[in-house]
Design a protein around this motif. Structure first.
Motif, PDB file in Angstrom:
ATOM      1  N   ARG A 109     -20.637  33.134   9.338  1.00 49.65           N
ATOM      2  CA  ARG A 109     -20.446  31.731   8.974  1.00 49.65           C
ATOM      3  C   ARG A 109     -20.399  30.828  10.203  1.00 49.65           C
ATOM      4  O   ARG A 109     -20.929  29.712  10.183  1.00 49.65           O
ATOM      5  CB  ARG A 109     -19.167  31.589   8.151  1.00 49.65           C
ATOM      6  CG  ARG A 109     -19.002  30.222   7.513  1.00 49.65           C
ATOM      7  CD  ARG A 109     -17.675  30.104   6.786  1.00 49.65           C
ATOM      8  NE  ARG A 109     -17.535  28.789   6.169  1.00 49.65           N
ATOM      9  CZ  ARG A 109     -16.382  28.305   5.710  1.00 49.65           C
ATOM     10  NH1 ARG A 109     -15.274  29.042   5.795  1.00 49.65           N
ATOM     11  NH2 ARG A 109     -16.334  27.101   5.180  1.00 49.65           N
ATOM     12  N   VAL A 110     -19.757  31.299  11.271  1.00 49.35           N
ATOM     13  CA  VAL A 110     -19.697  30.499  12.501  1.00 49.35           C
ATOM     14  C   VAL A 110     -21.105  30.268  13.044  1.00 49.35           C
ATOM     15  O   VAL A 110     -21.491  29.140  13.357  1.00 49.35           O
ATOM     16  CB  VAL A 110     -18.803  31.187  13.558  1.00 49.35           C
ATOM     17  CG1 VAL A 110     -18.976  30.522  14.922  1.00 49.35           C
ATOM     18  CG2 VAL A 110     -17.336  31.121  13.135  1.00 49.35           C
ATOM     19  N   ALA A 111     -21.887  31.346  13.154  1.00 51.58           N
ATOM     20  CA  ALA A 111     -23.252  31.211  13.669  1.00 51.58           C
ATOM     21  C   ALA A 111     -24.102  30.348  12.748  1.00 51.58           C
ATOM     22  O   ALA A 111     -24.839  29.457  13.201  1.00 51.58           O
ATOM     23  CB  ALA A 111     -23.879  32.588  13.846  1.00 51.58           C
ATOM     24  N   TRP A 112     -24.023  30.600  11.451  1.00 51.04           N
ATOM     25  CA  TRP A 112     -24.784  29.833  10.466  1.00 51.04           C
ATOM     26  C   TRP A 112     -24.354  28.366  10.475  1.00 51.04           C
ATOM     27  O   TRP A 112     -25.202  27.463  10.454  1.00 51.04           O
ATOM     28  CB  TRP A 112     -24.561  30.448   9.088  1.00 51.04           C
ATOM     29  CG  TRP A 112     -25.221  29.722   7.951  1.00 51.04           C
ATOM     30  CD1 TRP A 112     -26.491  29.902   7.475  1.00 51.04           C
ATOM     31  CD2 TRP A 112     -24.630  28.709   7.124  1.00 51.04           C
ATOM     32  NE1 TRP A 112     -26.728  29.069   6.414  1.00 51.04           N
ATOM     33  CE2 TRP A 112     -25.597  28.323   6.173  1.00 51.04           C
ATOM     34  CE3 TRP A 112     -23.376  28.099   7.088  1.00 51.04           C
ATOM     35  CZ2 TRP A 112     -25.356  27.350   5.202  1.00 51.04           C
ATOM     36  CZ3 TRP A 112     -23.116  27.125   6.130  1.00 51.04           C
ATOM     37  CH2 TRP A 112     -24.104  26.753   5.204  1.00 51.04           C
ATOM     38  N   GLY A 113     -23.051  28.126  10.502  1.00 51.90           N
ATOM     39  CA  GLY A 113     -22.541  26.765  10.435  1.00 51.90           C
ATOM     40  C   GLY A 113     -22.971  25.918  11.614  1.00 51.90           C
ATOM     41  O   GLY A 113     -23.362  24.757  11.458  1.00 51.90           O
ATOM     42  N   TYR A 167     -12.731  29.490  11.005  1.00 55.91           N
ATOM     43  CA  TYR A 167     -14.040  28.838  11.051  1.00 55.91           C
ATOM     44  C   TYR A 167     -13.932  27.412  11.585  1.00 55.91           C
ATOM     45  O   TYR A 167     -14.666  27.021  12.495  1.00 55.91           O
ATOM     46  CB  TYR A 167     -14.652  28.847   9.655  1.00 55.91           C
ATOM     47  CG  TYR A 167     -15.907  28.022   9.514  1.00 55.91           C
ATOM     48  CD1 TYR A 167     -17.110  28.450  10.080  1.00 55.91           C
ATOM     49  CD2 TYR A 167     -15.892  26.819   8.809  1.00 55.91           C
ATOM     50  CE1 TYR A 167     -18.269  27.693   9.947  1.00 55.91           C
ATOM     51  CE2 TYR A 167     -17.048  26.064   8.681  1.00 55.91           C
ATOM     52  CZ  TYR A 167     -18.233  26.502   9.241  1.00 55.91           C
ATOM     53  OH  TYR A 167     -19.371  25.751   9.115  1.00 55.91           O
ATOM     54  N   LEU A 168     -13.017  26.646  11.049  1.00 55.74           N
ATOM     55  CA  LEU A 168     -12.867  25.258  11.472  1.00 55.74           C
ATOM     56  C   LEU A 168     -12.405  25.167  12.920  1.00 55.74           C
ATOM     57  O   LEU A 168     -12.841  24.287  13.673  1.00 55.74           O
ATOM     58  CB  LEU A 168     -11.893  24.536  10.544  1.00 55.74           C
ATOM     59  CG  LEU A 168     -12.389  24.352   9.102  1.00 55.74           C
ATOM     60  CD1 LEU A 168     -11.280  23.796   8.231  1.00 55.74           C
ATOM     61  CD2 LEU A 168     -13.621  23.462   9.058  1.00 55.74           C
ATOM     62  N   GLU A 169     -11.527  26.085  13.335  1.00 59.60           N
ATOM     63  CA  GLU A 169     -11.078  26.094  14.730  1.00 59.60           C
ATOM     64  C   GLU A 169     -12.238  26.419  15.657  1.00 59.60           C
ATOM     65  O   GLU A 169     -12.371  25.846  16.741  1.00 59.60           O
ATOM     66  CB  GLU A 169      -9.941  27.103  14.909  1.00 59.60           C
ATOM     67  CG  GLU A 169      -9.234  27.044  16.250  1.00 59.60           C
ATOM     68  CD  GLU A 169      -9.894  27.901  17.323  1.00 59.60           C
ATOM     69  OE1 GLU A 169      -9.612  27.663  18.504  1.00 59.60           O
ATOM     70  OE2 GLU A 169     -10.682  28.798  16.963  1.00 59.60           O
ATOM     71  N   SER A 170     -13.120  27.315  15.232  1.00 61.01           N
ATOM     72  CA  SER A 170     -14.243  27.725  16.070  1.00 61.01           C
ATOM     73  C   SER A 170     -15.265  26.610  16.239  1.00 61.01           C
ATOM     74  O   SER A 170     -15.961  26.550  17.258  1.00 61.01           O
ATOM     75  CB  SER A 170     -14.927  28.963  15.466  1.00 61.01           C
ATOM     76  OG  SER A 170     -14.051  30.076  15.451  1.00 61.01           O
ATOM     77  N   LEU A 171     -15.371  25.728  15.255  1.00 62.98           N
ATOM     78  CA  LEU A 171     -16.336  24.641  15.330  1.00 62.98           C
ATOM     79  C   LEU A 171     -15.723  23.332  15.818  1.00 62.98           C
ATOM     80  O   LEU A 171     -16.378  22.283  15.781  1.00 62.98           O
ATOM     81  CB  LEU A 171     -16.986  24.411  13.963  1.00 62.98           C
ATOM     82  CG  LEU A 171     -18.290  25.195  13.711  1.00 62.98           C
ATOM     83  CD1 LEU A 171     -18.034  26.692  13.699  1.00 62.98           C
ATOM     84  CD2 LEU A 171     -18.958  24.758  12.433  1.00 62.98           C
ATOM     85  N   ALA A 172     -14.485  23.384  16.304  1.00 68.45           N
ATOM     86  CA  ALA A 172     -13.811  22.157  16.733  1.00 68.45           C
ATOM     87  C   ALA A 172     -14.573  21.460  17.852  1.00 68.45           C
ATOM     88  O   ALA A 172     -14.562  20.223  17.936  1.00 68.45           O
ATOM     89  CB  ALA A 172     -12.386  22.471  17.171  1.00 68.45           C
TER      90      ALA A 172
END
Length: 295
Positions: A23-27, A279-284
């Motif tokens: 999800r991180v990579a896709w997002g 997920y949200l923390e990783s995309l911050a």
């Protein structure tokens, strides 16, 4: 353009930790107009099963995490890994290792050293200083070697290196963290560190996203990128999803699979919600108006 990838091993079904990684990579790819690729890291043939390829791809589609293009399989790329290893051999950046696991354990015990790192002990260098005659004798006796990176020699060639992590910042490469890692196993002719570094370059990956448990491996991969004159990607080592005991989810610990959750009636949205915090923390970093990355 940002190109990311999800690279599972088809040795079991996906669990929530895999969902977060995918999800991180896709997002990131979807939020930036980039591409999200899928790679099956299937060089460990003893544990790979054909049904796991389909299971992984089916789970990703069920979750709505569609990838761009076809899915790469490492087992179709042995000649590429062989060529990279041969280049390192010619430059004397690797050496043959004839040790058994028992011999390594016994040497570490003799030295009075405990294992280092998250998974295994640092190799104590038993075969590093064998003479050419000693190596020839072992080969003549029919012993098949693994091939190890000469980390000290590699650092002499590359000089100081850094890598950029979008979550953790700029980090200096420390070759001593993993030591003389195996780049080619005795049984399959390659190994994780070499294969994944070559694959990321060939797939033109600009951002490598993976769990923070693999942070140590990135030090090795930056060395290999410089030694093999490969492009340098950026990195994002995301947080891990842990079980009730605080242990990271893993296949070997029988982590609950996505297929099991699916059979229990859990919806894709509910599964994704289980990864929301990490997920949200990783995309911050994407929300930082001053962010600038030279892809």
């Amino acid at each position: 353009m940002i190109r990311t990838r999800f690279a599972p091993s088809p040795t079991g079904r996906l669990h929530l930790g895999h969902v977060l990684a995918a999800r991180v990579a896709w997002g990131i790819a979807k939020k930036t107009g980039g591409e999200f690729l899928l790679r099956h890291e299937d060089i460990d043939g003893e544990r790979v099963r054909e049904e796991y390829y389909a299971g992984i791809e089916g789970d990703l589609r069920w979750l709505g995490l569609e990838w761009d293009g076809g899915a790469m399989r490492q087992t179709t790329r042995r000649d590429v890994y062989d060529a990279a290893l041969e280049e390192l051999k010619e430059r004397k950046l690797v050496y043959p290792c004839f040790c058994t696991r028992r011999e390594i354990r016994e040497e570490l015990a003799r030295m009075g050293e405990a294992p280092h790192g998250p998974a295994a002990a640092i190799y104590p260098g038993i075969c590093r200083n064998l003479t050419e005659e000693e190596r020839a004798e072992k080969l003549a006796a029919g012993l098949s070697p693994a091939w190890r990176l000469d980390a000290a020699r590699a650092v002499e060639v590359t000089g100081p290196l850094i890598f950029r992590d979008l979550r953790l910042g700029t980090m200096e490469v420390n070759a001593a963290l993993a030591g003389d890692v195996v780049l080619a196993r005795k049984d399959i002719g390659t190994a994780y560190h070499l294969a994944v570094t070559v694959d990321d370059a060939d797939q033109r990956i600009t951002l490598v996203t993976r769990g923070e448990d693999l942070l140590e491996a990135t030090h090795v991969h930056r060395l290999l990128q410089r030694l093999l004159d490969l492009p340098e990607p950026c990195y994002l080592h995301h947080a891990l999803i842990c079980d009730a005991a605080g242990e990271r989810l893993a296949k070997r610990s029988d982590a609950e699979s996505i297929s099991t959750l699916r059979d229990q009636g859990v919806t894709p949205a509910q599964v994704l919600a289980m990864t929301d915090t990490a997920y949200l923390e990783s995309l911050a970093w994407l929300r930082n108006p001053n962010r600038h990355v030279n892809w």
